[in-house]
Design a protein around this motif. Structure first.
Motif, PDB file in Angstrom:
ATOM      1  N   CYS A 675     -38.106 -50.630  16.291  1.00  0.00           N
ATOM      2  CA  CYS A 675     -37.133 -50.269  17.326  1.00  0.00           C
ATOM      3  C   CYS A 675     -37.157 -51.262  18.488  1.00  0.00           C
ATOM      4  O   CYS A 675     -36.124 -51.552  19.094  1.00  0.00           O
ATOM      5  CB  CYS A 675     -37.420 -48.860  17.844  1.00  0.00           C
ATOM      6  SG  CYS A 675     -37.030 -47.555  16.659  1.00  0.00           S
ATOM      7  N   PHE A 676     -38.343 -51.782  18.817  1.00  0.00           N
ATOM      8  CA  PHE A 676     -38.438 -52.716  19.933  1.00  0.00           C
ATOM      9  C   PHE A 676     -37.831 -54.088  19.619  1.00  0.00           C
ATOM     10  O   PHE A 676     -37.746 -54.942  20.497  1.00  0.00           O
ATOM     11  CB  PHE A 676     -39.898 -52.882  20.360  1.00  0.00           C
ATOM     12  CG  PHE A 676     -40.394 -51.749  21.208  1.00  0.00           C
ATOM     13  CD1 PHE A 676     -40.022 -51.649  22.538  1.00  0.00           C
ATOM     14  CD2 PHE A 676     -41.216 -50.768  20.667  1.00  0.00           C
ATOM     15  CE1 PHE A 676     -40.483 -50.604  23.330  1.00  0.00           C
ATOM     16  CE2 PHE A 676     -41.676 -49.722  21.445  1.00  0.00           C
ATOM     17  CZ  PHE A 676     -41.309 -49.629  22.783  1.00  0.00           C
ATOM     18  N   LEU A 677     -37.400 -54.272  18.406  1.00  0.00           N
ATOM     19  CA  LEU A 677     -36.706 -55.528  18.050  1.00  0.00           C
ATOM     20  C   LEU A 677     -35.223 -55.453  18.380  1.00  0.00           C
ATOM     21  O   LEU A 677     -34.505 -56.440  18.205  1.00  0.00           O
ATOM     22  CB  LEU A 677     -36.893 -55.814  16.556  1.00  0.00           C
ATOM     23  CG  LEU A 677     -38.344 -56.010  16.081  1.00  0.00           C
ATOM     24  CD1 LEU A 677     -38.378 -56.262  14.577  1.00  0.00           C
ATOM     25  CD2 LEU A 677     -39.008 -57.161  16.835  1.00  0.00           C
ATOM     26  N   LYS A 678     -34.760 -54.290  18.860  1.00  0.00           N
ATOM     27  CA  LYS A 678     -33.358 -54.144  19.242  1.00  0.00           C
ATOM     28  C   LYS A 678     -33.055 -55.002  20.472  1.00  0.00           C
ATOM     29  O   LYS A 678     -33.953 -55.377  21.233  1.00  0.00           O
ATOM     30  CB  LYS A 678     -33.035 -52.676  19.531  1.00  0.00           C
ATOM     31  CG  LYS A 678     -33.301 -51.738  18.354  1.00  0.00           C
ATOM     32  CD  LYS A 678     -32.351 -51.985  17.201  1.00  0.00           C
ATOM     33  CE  LYS A 678     -32.588 -51.012  16.070  1.00  0.00           C
ATOM     34  NZ  LYS A 678     -31.679 -51.238  14.920  1.00  0.00           N
ATOM     35  N   LEU A 679     -31.761 -55.274  20.682  1.00  0.00           N
ATOM     36  CA  LEU A 679     -31.362 -56.209  21.736  1.00  0.00           C
ATOM     37  C   LEU A 679     -31.290 -55.567  23.110  1.00  0.00           C
ATOM     38  O   LEU A 679     -31.665 -56.186  24.106  1.00  0.00           O
ATOM     39  CB  LEU A 679     -29.997 -56.827  21.370  1.00  0.00           C
ATOM     40  CG  LEU A 679     -29.985 -57.659  20.075  1.00  0.00           C
ATOM     41  CD1 LEU A 679     -28.573 -58.175  19.799  1.00  0.00           C
ATOM     42  CD2 LEU A 679     -30.962 -58.817  20.164  1.00  0.00           C
ATOM     43  N   ILE A 684     -32.797 -49.548  22.137  1.00  0.00           N
ATOM     44  CA  ILE A 684     -34.224 -49.266  21.891  1.00  0.00           C
ATOM     45  C   ILE A 684     -34.524 -47.783  22.079  1.00  0.00           C
ATOM     46  O   ILE A 684     -35.218 -47.167  21.257  1.00  0.00           O
ATOM     47  CB  ILE A 684     -35.106 -50.124  22.825  1.00  0.00           C
ATOM     48  CG1 ILE A 684     -34.988 -51.607  22.458  1.00  0.00           C
ATOM     49  CG2 ILE A 684     -36.561 -49.666  22.752  1.00  0.00           C
ATOM     50  CD1 ILE A 684     -35.722 -52.528  23.409  1.00  0.00           C
ATOM     51  N   ILE A 685     -33.972 -47.205  23.151  1.00  0.00           N
ATOM     52  CA  ILE A 685     -34.223 -45.792  23.436  1.00  0.00           C
ATOM     53  C   ILE A 685     -33.644 -44.906  22.336  1.00  0.00           C
ATOM     54  O   ILE A 685     -34.309 -43.989  21.831  1.00  0.00           O
ATOM     55  CB  ILE A 685     -33.639 -45.412  24.810  1.00  0.00           C
ATOM     56  CG1 ILE A 685     -34.399 -46.140  25.919  1.00  0.00           C
ATOM     57  CG2 ILE A 685     -33.704 -43.903  25.016  1.00  0.00           C
ATOM     58  CD1 ILE A 685     -33.840 -45.913  27.303  1.00  0.00           C
ATOM     59  N   ILE A 686     -32.399 -45.204  21.929  1.00  0.00           N
ATOM     60  CA  ILE A 686     -31.761 -44.408  20.884  1.00  0.00           C
ATOM     61  C   ILE A 686     -32.530 -44.539  19.572  1.00  0.00           C
ATOM     62  O   ILE A 686     -32.734 -43.554  18.840  1.00  0.00           O
ATOM     63  CB  ILE A 686     -30.290 -44.827  20.710  1.00  0.00           C
ATOM     64  CG1 ILE A 686     -29.487 -44.441  21.958  1.00  0.00           C
ATOM     65  CG2 ILE A 686     -29.689 -44.182  19.475  1.00  0.00           C
ATOM     66  CD1 ILE A 686     -28.039 -44.873  21.902  1.00  0.00           C
ATOM     67  N   CYS A 687     -33.002 -45.744  19.274  1.00  0.00           N
ATOM     68  CA  CYS A 687     -33.772 -45.959  18.039  1.00  0.00           C
ATOM     69  C   CYS A 687     -35.077 -45.174  18.065  1.00  0.00           C
ATOM     70  O   CYS A 687     -35.438 -44.522  17.076  1.00  0.00           O
ATOM     71  CB  CYS A 687     -34.045 -47.456  17.866  1.00  0.00           C
ATOM     72  SG  CYS A 687     -35.015 -47.832  16.374  1.00  0.00           S
ATOM     73  N   LEU A 688     -35.801 -45.220  19.175  1.00  0.00           N
ATOM     74  CA  LEU A 688     -37.067 -44.477  19.264  1.00  0.00           C
ATOM     75  C   LEU A 688     -36.838 -42.979  19.136  1.00  0.00           C
ATOM     76  O   LEU A 688     -37.592 -42.283  18.432  1.00  0.00           O
ATOM     77  CB  LEU A 688     -37.748 -44.796  20.598  1.00  0.00           C
ATOM     78  CG  LEU A 688     -38.331 -46.199  20.767  1.00  0.00           C
ATOM     79  CD1 LEU A 688     -38.806 -46.416  22.196  1.00  0.00           C
ATOM     80  CD2 LEU A 688     -39.471 -46.439  19.776  1.00  0.00           C
ATOM     81  N   VAL A 689     -35.795 -42.485  19.811  1.00  0.00           N
ATOM     82  CA  VAL A 689     -35.533 -41.048  19.797  1.00  0.00           C
ATOM     83  C   VAL A 689     -35.124 -40.575  18.403  1.00  0.00           C
ATOM     84  O   VAL A 689     -35.524 -39.495  17.957  1.00  0.00           O
ATOM     85  CB  VAL A 689     -34.457 -40.687  20.838  1.00  0.00           C
ATOM     86  CG1 VAL A 689     -33.993 -39.245  20.668  1.00  0.00           C
ATOM     87  CG2 VAL A 689     -35.005 -40.880  22.245  1.00  0.00           C
ATOM     88  N   THR A 690     -34.355 -41.358  17.712  1.00  0.00           N
ATOM     89  CA  THR A 690     -33.869 -40.931  16.392  1.00  0.00           C
ATOM     90  C   THR A 690     -34.843 -41.254  15.270  1.00  0.00           C
ATOM     91  O   THR A 690     -34.554 -40.979  14.107  1.00  0.00           O
ATOM     92  CB  THR A 690     -32.515 -41.601  16.084  1.00  0.00           C
ATOM     93  OG1 THR A 690     -32.656 -43.023  16.173  1.00  0.00           O
ATOM     94  CG2 THR A 690     -31.450 -41.122  17.056  1.00  0.00           C
ATOM     95  N   HIS A 691     -35.964 -41.875  15.596  1.00  0.00           N
ATOM     96  CA  HIS A 691     -36.984 -42.145  14.578  1.00  0.00           C
ATOM     97  C   HIS A 691     -38.241 -41.300  14.859  1.00  0.00           C
ATOM     98  O   HIS A 691     -38.215 -40.099  14.674  1.00  0.00           O
ATOM     99  CB  HIS A 691     -37.312 -43.640  14.549  1.00  0.00           C
ATOM    100  CG  HIS A 691     -36.238 -44.462  13.924  1.00  0.00           C
ATOM    101  ND1 HIS A 691     -35.015 -44.678  14.531  1.00  0.00           N
ATOM    102  CD2 HIS A 691     -36.189 -45.146  12.739  1.00  0.00           C
ATOM    103  CE1 HIS A 691     -34.260 -45.439  13.744  1.00  0.00           C
ATOM    104  NE2 HIS A 691     -34.953 -45.730  12.652  1.00  0.00           N
TER     105      HIS A 691
END
Length: 774
Positions: A675-679, A684-691
């Motif tokens: 997720c931290f590889l997002k731009l 990043i926040i949406i990726c962390l929350v949905t994973h």
């Protein structure tokens, strides 16, 4: 009537009108063939009383006496009470039990002419706490000026649980059904949105989200046990109508008390035996019979020595033959049921049982017996199992407080009270009808009460602190006990077709069938629970989103629904756990998680695997060889840390728990790294929350629960020596748990659990707030 919680609202219930019997009962009378006295009519036809028995209300200023509903006016200026009313006399079936050396101590009065080995000053009762105030010569405000005659039942309170909880807590508990209903509705609303939005995402992106479906299945799997447990609270508003009763006087039924033991320490058994012998019950009306399946020579010698003081005490040990099944505790109890027919006086009208470690209170029989006497169809009455050596914080959740104070009262209100194995009193004719204790089960107590319900009898849960025992003092014994319970529950349900159909349960009500099915299902559900939890790290490590949605608005509504479900569940827990204690309930929720692998393994081996693949019906058995005990709860004798950890990791399969925790944390780390590889920060926040960090951070609670066996190995609780937990009479040797030992002390682990819950709740709230700014 006194205020709620006081013990002054007394009603007296007659046992039976001596002038007549009720011939309308559908159960035949069980006449004692050993009784030769015509004056024992009260109990020879005990089970022919009218089935519509009620608790008559005493008019103001009057006391109801046994046996003709005669009233005595105790208002100022009236004649003083004291005239005998139909007092029954004569000998009892147990009269021949008294040896000649006690003949000089025979006690006779106008109400009871049965012999007793106690001097006149001690014959009626021994307990000074519950029965002395019932005598008119005793100055006490306990019953004010009211007093009763022999053979009556006193109602001390309209509720038998008044001693446990009252006041604002009880009123708040009435909110539990409504909060439970709200919580269940919000849960299913949340899951409905999850499913709807996954379908929408698949249509919008023309692909499938298998991991999102798996994650939903995991969430449902973890939630179902909680939902099913909470489902029973929907009936919390149904009143039990179980008053607090006491049997008064000497005109009482005969009871055989079985103390079952098999290899326990002699001192432990003898404490139970002494307390059983010291019941405030006429000594010629009960026997205490030690049923020793371990054939302890020391216990036999000590019991026979103790019989010099208590002539109604006996020691029995059944013969066991090689190759012949002995059926464990059920076989031992059935041996006792058969053996009493050959003893002087024959079998008692009732049978009671105590586990080897369960110390009964002095008023145990007088508190439980009335619930059987007021209803001829009541087959069994059982008080809760309480404990006095529970370690601080109860890290392994060994107490049964949630089941005792929340589940059982609700089940009792629905007519589904279980026999919990100790402290119960049962009718002999009910046992005769079902063929005594069923054999071939590891849970003969549950099987017995289930068969009685299936035959049309009733069972009762007496919610009073009437016995205190000991929990297993080591990790291995705890695993063996709980897995045995699970196997026994499932085995009984399988043999009775999950109580859905069959001749043995044809008279069960819908609630009774549903209860039996539910508890068997919850035990079997451990298998699915383990599989679903193991799938969690697998899903995370694959790096795919766990939550699928088509639009950002759908994500917002999912977060809000998750928040609503979580908060409603937290509020429900706070109210639902009130009778048992908030921390007890939280420990129970975690216990279901970390204990599930052990239960699942034993169930699979017992009911799925064939013998050639390792299948066998038994409780959890440690691998390897344990050469000596760990003594983990003794600060002076406990084994060193490395040995405790090795034993729990290897012999008790703690490696599964360690592997699961580390595998999950690695999966969370890898998923978060991607997720931290997002731009952008938003992505990043949406990726962390949905994973991995989808609220309420399920992986934290699961990992923390699975780590409990390791925290126990590293830092086990310290429990005082058993003698320090007791108050012992130096003259008689009779011991009872002290007041402090009956309560579970607070520990740092409880604080840590509460911190986790608070943190995950605050995190969910933070995500809710953030959803308005996405």
């Amino acid at each position: 009537m006194g205020k709620e919680g006081d013990r002054t609202d007394i009603n007296l219930v007659p046992l039976e009108d001596s002038s007549s019997g009720d011939s309308s009962s559908d159960r035949p009378s069980r006449t004692d063939p050993y009784s030769t006295s015509t004056s024992t009519h009260t109990y020879n036809n005990l089970n022919n009383r009218a089935s519509n028995y009620s608790y008559p209300q005493r008019p103001p200023g009057q006391v109801l006496h046994h046996q003709r509903y005669s009233y005595v006016d105790d208002t100022p200026g009236a004649s003083p009470p004291g005239t005998p009313i139909n007092g029954s006399g004569g000998s009892t079936p147990y009269g021949s039990l008294l040896p000649p050396r006690y003949a000089s101590y025979g006690h006779t009065n106008e109400h009871s002419r049965s012999s007793s080995p106690f001097p006149p000053s001690q014959a009626p009762f021994q307990s000074q706490d519950t029965l002395r105030p019932l005598f008119p010569e005793t100055s006490s405000t306990f019953f004010s000026k009211e007093w009763v005659k022999d053979g009556s039942i006193a109602q001390l309170h309209s509720r038998d649980d008044a001693e446990f909880w009252k006041g604002w807590k009880r009123k708040l508990f009435y909110l539990a059904p409504f909060l439970t209903g709200l919580s269940l509705a919000l849960y299913w609303l949340y899951f409905a949105l999850r499913i709807t939005f996954i379908i929408a995402a698949q249509k919008a992106r023309r692909t499938t989200f298998p991991l999102a479906w798996i994650f939903v299945a995991i969430e449902v799997s973890v939630a179902i046990p909680v939902m099913l447990q909470n489902f029973w609270t929907m009936f919390a508003l149904k009143k039990r109508g179980r008053p607090k009763l006491r049997l008064i006087g000497n005109d009482v039924p005969t009871v055989d008390i079985f103390v079952t033991c098999c290899g326990e320490d002699d001192d432990l058994v003898l404490d139970t035996v002494r307390a059983a012998c010291a019941q405030d019950y006429p000594q010629d009306k009960f026997r205490v019979i030690v049923l020793d399946d371990g054939k302890s020579a020391g216990l036999e010698r000590a019991t026979r020595d103790l019989a010099d003081t208590y002539p109604n005490l006996y020691y029995k040990s059944r013969p066991k033959f090689p190759g012949v099944p002995h059926h464990f505790k059920a076989g031992n109890l059935n041996y006792g049921l058969d053996e009493v027919h050959t003893m002087p006086g024959g079998a008692g009208q009732f049978m009671a049982a105590l586990d080897a470690d369960m110390i009964p209170e002095a008023h145990w029989i007088r508190a439980v017996m009335p619930h059987l006497l007021v209803d001829p169809k009541m087959a069994l009455a059982c008080p809760p199992q309480l404990f006095y050596n529970t370690p601080p914080g109860d890290p392994l959740c060994q107490s049964l407080d949630f089941f005792v104070h929340v589940c059982e009262p609700i089940k009792d209100a629905l007519g589904v009270a279980w026999c919990t194995g100790s402290g119960y009193i049962v009718r002999r004719e009910a046992l005769d009808e079902i063929g005594n204790f069923p054999l071939g089960s590891l849970a003969e107590d549950v099987a017995t009460s289930t068969l009685m319900l299936g035959a049309g009898w009733k069972t009762a849960f007496v919610h009073e602190p009437l016995q205190f025992g000991t929990v297993p003092d080591d990790f291995g014994s705890h695993l063996k006990q709980r897995t045995r319970w699970a196997i026994g529950t499932v085995d009984t349900s399988l043999k009775l077709k999950f109580c859905l159909w069959g001749d043995k349960i044809k008279k069960m009500t819908f609630a009774q069938r549903a209860s039996s099915f539910l508890y068997a299902f919850l035990s079997l559900f451990n298998i699915l629970l383990v599989l679903s939890m193991f799938a969690l790290p697998i899903v995370l490590i694959m790096g795919k989103p766990l939550v699928a949605y088509a639009t950002i608005d759908q994500l917002k509504w999912l977060v809000r629904a998750c928040f609503a479900a979580l908060i409603s569940n937290r509020l429900t827990e706070c109210v639902l756990f009130i009778p048992a204690g908030y921390h007890t309930g939280q420990r129970g929720s975690r216990y279901q998680l970390w204990m599930s692998p052990y239960i699942a393994l034993c169930l699979i081996r017992s009911f799925v695997l064939p013998k050639w693949l390792g299948g066998q019906t038994q409780a959890f058995k440690p691998t390897g060889s344990l050469k000596s005990t760990l003594n983990e709860r003794d600060a002076q004798k406990r084994a060193p840390m490395w040995r405790r950890m090795w034993t729990i990791i290897v012999n008790y399969m703690g490696f599964f728990h360690i592997g699961y925790v580390y595998f999950t944390l690695i999966a969370v780390t890898m998923s978060s790294y991607q997720c931290f590889l997002k731009l952008t920060t938003r992505d990043i926040i949406i990726c962390l929350v949905t994973h991995a960090f989808w609220p309420p951070l399920t992986f934290i609670i699961v990992c923390s629960s699975f780590w409990i066996p390791m925290t126990y190995a590293i830092d086990p609780p310290t429990v005082k020596d058993r003698e320090e937990l007791l108050e012992r009479d130096p003259k008689t040797g009779i011991a009872h748990p002290n007041k402090k030992s009956k309560k579970i002390a607070f520990s740092g682990q409880s604080s840590w659990f509460e911190f986790e819950l608070t943190f995950t709740t605050l995190y969910t709230t933070l995500i809710l707030v953030a959803s308005f700014f996405l």
